[in-house]
Scaffold this motif. Sequence first.
Motif, PDB file in Angstrom:
ATOM      1  N   THR A  98       0.839  -1.213   0.000  1.00  0.00           N
ATOM      2  CA  THR A  98       0.000   0.000   0.000  1.00  0.00           C
ATOM      3  C   THR A  98       0.869   1.256   0.000  1.00  0.00           C
ATOM      4  O   THR A  98       0.584   2.227  -0.701  1.00  0.00           O
ATOM      5  N   LYS A  99       1.958   1.211   0.758  1.00  0.00           N
ATOM      6  CA  LYS A  99       2.834   2.384   0.865  1.00  0.00           C
ATOM      7  C   LYS A  99       3.535   2.683  -0.473  1.00  0.00           C
ATOM      8  O   LYS A  99       3.797   3.835  -0.801  1.00  0.00           O
ATOM      9  N   GLN A 174      -3.098   7.986  11.435  1.00  0.00           N
ATOM     10  CA  GLN A 174      -2.100   7.475  10.485  1.00  0.00           C
ATOM     11  C   GLN A 174      -2.759   7.050   9.158  1.00  0.00           C
ATOM     12  O   GLN A 174      -2.260   7.355   8.076  1.00  0.00           O
ATOM     13  N   GLN A 177      -3.702  10.118   7.216  1.00  0.00           N
ATOM     14  CA  GLN A 177      -2.537  10.752   6.593  1.00  0.00           C
ATOM     15  C   GLN A 177      -2.084   9.977   5.354  1.00  0.00           C
ATOM     16  O   GLN A 177      -1.770  10.563   4.313  1.00  0.00           O
ATOM     17  N   GLU A 178      -2.114   8.651   5.450  1.00  0.00           N
ATOM     18  CA  GLU A 178      -1.721   7.822   4.299  1.00  0.00           C
ATOM     19  C   GLU A 178      -2.666   8.038   3.114  1.00  0.00           C
ATOM     20  O   GLU A 178      -2.238   8.092   1.965  1.00  0.00           O
ATOM     21  N   ASP A 181      -1.897  11.432   1.541  1.00  0.00           N
ATOM     22  CA  ASP A 181      -0.652  11.348   0.755  1.00  0.00           C
ATOM     23  C   ASP A 181      -0.900  10.645  -0.574  1.00  0.00           C
ATOM     24  O   ASP A 181      -0.438  11.071  -1.623  1.00  0.00           O
ATOM     25  N   ARG A 182      -1.653   9.522  -0.505  1.00  0.00           N
ATOM     26  CA  ARG A 182      -1.874   8.721  -1.710  1.00  0.00           C
ATOM     27  C   ARG A 182      -2.766   9.491  -2.693  1.00  0.00           C
ATOM     28  O   ARG A 182      -2.492   9.524  -3.893  1.00  0.00           O
TER      29      ARG A 182
END
Length: 231
Positions: A98-99, A174, A177-178, A181-182
């Motif tokens: 995912t990251k 968290q 935030q992810e 960002d994505r």
Amino acid sequence: MVMHKRIRIAIDGPAASGKSTTARLLAEKLGYMHIDTGAMYRAITLKALEENIDLTNEDRLTDLARRCSVTFERDQSGNRIFLNGRDVTQEIRNPEVTKNVSLVSSHPKLREVMVELQRLLAAKGGVVVDGRDIGTVVIPDAEVKVFLVADVDERAKRRMADLQKTGITTSQQQVEQELVDRDYKDSTRSASPLRKADDAIEIDTTHLTIDEQVQKIFEYVQKKYCLNNEN
Ligand code: DC
């Protein structure tokens, strides 16, 4: 009710807007095939991580995508995805994939390979395809285009619930935030960024249940493409 032709339905939207679940249930209702293009980019990302490929190396990643076979099979639990014949349905959801998937999917040459495969899978019609660029790039002439949106805190709650089911614990902050960002990476990249097609209908799913989302699209499809026998 008569469905006159097996159409192509494109569903786009940001991460965790409910695209995949909606697409899967809609496909089941219509007897169509579901093509989860995010899962395809995730499968290539998983393989690249396993082979320790530098994720900024566009040529190596593109070559990898050309060499990999990515296929779908349907069973009672929904779609399963296979990478070179190996079932990777669970693994592609791990946090490491995912990251890194936004970076891998940002490479234009790799996208060309993936888009070609996605077009082949969708060519016969009778498909619900979900992703980021389906209505704009992959199938710009899709008969039905839907763009799903939802508030980021609601999307984070949904993603948390999904992660908890697989035993992964993390904080709402968290996850949020992810997602931010994505969304930023997916919508600002130069190659086919996330964008609503001009002729897509937009549905805000913040206050809708999955069944309501599916029903809304189903009714829209019926209205546009079905005739009642009694009429
Ligand atoms: O829908 P998802 O979260 O599983 O998608 C994973 C990533 O793949 C997403 O961050 C962006 C990328 N993606 C893409 O670039 N184009 C698509 N058609 C589908 C997904």
